[in-house]
Structure formats: C-alpha cells, structure tokens
Design an enzyme around this catalytic site. Structure first.
Site, mmCIF file in Angstrom:
data_model
loop_
_atom_site.group_PDB
_atom_site.id
_atom_site.type_symbol
_atom_site.label_atom_id
_atom_site.label_comp_id
_atom_site.label_asym_id
_atom_site.label_seq_id
_atom_site.Cartn_x
_atom_site.Cartn_y
_atom_site.Cartn_z
ATOM 1 N N ASP A 1 -0.082 5.219 0.887
ATOM 2 C CA ASP A 1 -0.303 6.181 1.972
ATOM 3 C C ASP A 1 -0.469 5.467 3.308
ATOM 4 O OD1 ASP A 1 -0.240 8.129 -0.018
ATOM 5 O OD2 ASP A 1 -2.423 8.239 -0.182
ATOM 6 N N CYS B 1 -16.670 1.020 -7.944
ATOM 7 C CA CYS B 1 -15.851 0.343 -8.946
ATOM 8 C C CYS B 1 -15.321 -0.991 -8.400
ATOM 9 C CB CYS B 1 -14.675 1.234 -9.340
ATOM 10 S SG CYS B 1 -13.555 1.537 -7.956
ATOM 11 N N ASN C 1 -5.419 3.343 -3.340
ATOM 12 C CA ASN C 1 -6.653 4.070 -3.639
ATOM 13 C C ASN C 1 -6.297 5.548 -3.702
ATOM 14 O OD1 ASN C 1 -8.210 1.743 -3.483
ATOM 15 N ND2 ASN C 1 -8.977 2.153 -1.424
ATOM 16 N N GLN C 2 -6.672 6.193 -4.782
ATOM 17 C CA GLN C 2 -6.415 7.628 -4.929
ATOM 18 C C GLN C 2 -7.717 8.341 -5.260
ATOM 19 O OE1 GLN C 2 -3.574 9.354 -4.232
ATOM 20 N NE2 GLN C 2 -2.851 7.397 -3.414
ATOM 21 N N ASP D 1 -1.732 -0.605 5.891
ATOM 22 C CA ASP D 1 -2.002 -0.046 7.216
ATOM 23 C C ASP D 1 -3.487 -0.067 7.559
ATOM 24 O OD1 ASP D 1 -2.519 2.018 5.255
ATOM 25 O OD2 ASP D 1 -2.510 3.483 6.891
ATOM 26 N N ASP E 1 0.868 -1.172 0.000
ATOM 27 C CA ASP E 1 0.000 0.000 0.000
ATOM 28 C C ASP E 1 0.910 1.230 0.000
ATOM 29 O OD1 ASP E 1 -2.376 1.671 0.557
ATOM 30 O OD2 ASP E 1 -1.517 1.830 2.568
ATOM 31 N N ARG F 1 -11.306 -0.249 -6.404
ATOM 32 C CA ARG F 1 -11.073 0.411 -5.118
ATOM 33 C C ARG F 1 -11.012 -0.619 -3.998
ATOM 34 N NH1 ARG F 1 -11.143 5.141 -2.494
ATOM 35 N NH2 ARG F 1 -12.076 5.177 -0.427
ATOM 36 N N ASP G 1 0.353 9.580 5.732
ATOM 37 C CA ASP G 1 -1.027 9.691 5.265
ATOM 38 C C ASP G 1 -1.575 11.034 5.749
ATOM 39 O OD1 ASP G 1 -3.418 9.065 4.064
ATOM 40 O OD2 ASP G 1 -3.815 7.297 5.288
#
Length: 181
Positions: free
Chosen positions: A9, A97, A51-52, A126, A7, A100, A15
C-alpha cells in the site's frame, strides 16, 4: 539470487486512511505494475511485505485479502510481471507482534523461505517503518515519494530514515535505477 522486496500500500497500489479492504479498492499506482514487470525482466524475483492490520481490526477477512492479491497477480500477468510471494502481518498495532513493520519478522520469514542472506537486497517502501524493518536485516533502503511520503516531494524528508536511503519519485523511477545500475 536477485531478490527485490516491495511494500504494498502506497508503493504498488493507492493507500487509504480507511484501509484498502476489497479488490474494488485495490488500485495500482500509475506505472507500478509495469515497473515490477521491468524488474522481473531484468532477472529479479519480487516479493511483497505488507502490514495488514485491517485483518486484526476486523475490517476485512483473509478471503478479501486473497481476492485483492489475486487481482494484483492478474493485473501483473497482463503486463508481463509477477510477484513470487506475499508476506503479510495480520495483527493490529496493539498486538505487539514481531512481524508488524518496523519489526523485522516478515523479512526474517523471507530469508528463511528463500534461504538467502538479505544483506544488500533492495527494499522499497513509502514510509520510514518499511525501511527500518528491511535495514534491520541488512537490506538496502529505497524510499518512494508516493503513498505516505507523497507530501515530502520538494520538502525535507521524514525523520528516522535509515542511513544510506536512496529516494525515488515512484516505483517506475526505482525500477529504472535498479535495472540501469
């Protein structure tokens, strides 16, 4: 192929509740870049899944995301590390979607791109959703107590962790485990 899925962030970089929106806001966690280099030097390929939703929310654009990733690549190179690919979901949660996290779409893309079965490959994150996404395709889950999980140090772990999740203080501790197992 030895493939390690991370992952972004909260695992590699700090984050933010306000989203990481620019290269200036992209700050690596202590020792994280060196941990990736250590994983690479042990013969592992590293890919990032992230994920953005800031893209889908209009908080930044793809060129800002590319600039953040260019910064990460440059900083990794300076310590002898690399990330082979970055898979990201640009959608907002309400888009429903398949890419994600906790949905497994990004992991399926990795399996397709590399032509590998992800069963047993380590995935590190995390949050519960990071690990659920990976275990759906058979990855071995590893939780780091940074980012969203920093508050669980010395406390009960979050509910919903996949069975068999291993817990590490941070990405350097995970790298130590992976390289020395």
């Amino acid at each position: 192929m030895k493939l390690c899925i991370l992952d972004r962030d909260g695992t590699i970089n700090e984050d933010s509740a306000d989203y990481v929106k620019s290269p200036a806001e992209w700050l690596p966690l202590p020792g994280a870049l060196e941990a990736i280099a250590r994983i690479n030097h042990a013969g592992w390929h590293v890919v990032v899944v992230t994920n953005q939703s800031g893209l889908g929310r209009g908080l930044f654009d793809v060129s800002a995301l590319n600039a953040m990733h260019a910064k990460m690549h440059d900083m990794l190179s300076a310590v002898g590390g690399r990330v082979d690919a970055i898979f990201y979901c640009p959608h907002a949660p309400e888009d429903n979607c398949h890419c994600r996290k906790p949905a497994p779409g990004l992991y399926e893309q990795i399996a397709d791109r590399y032509g590998v079965d992800l069963k047993g490959m380590p995935t590190v994150g995390d949050s519960v959703r990071d690990l659920v996404a990976g275990t759906t395709v058979g990855c071995a889950p590893h939780l780091v107590l940074t980012g969203k999980s920093a508050g669980y140090r010395g406390r009960a772990l979050p509910e919903g962790l996949p069975q068999g999740t291993m817990v590490h203080e941070d990405l350097p501790a995970f790298a130590h485990y992976l390289v020395n197992r």
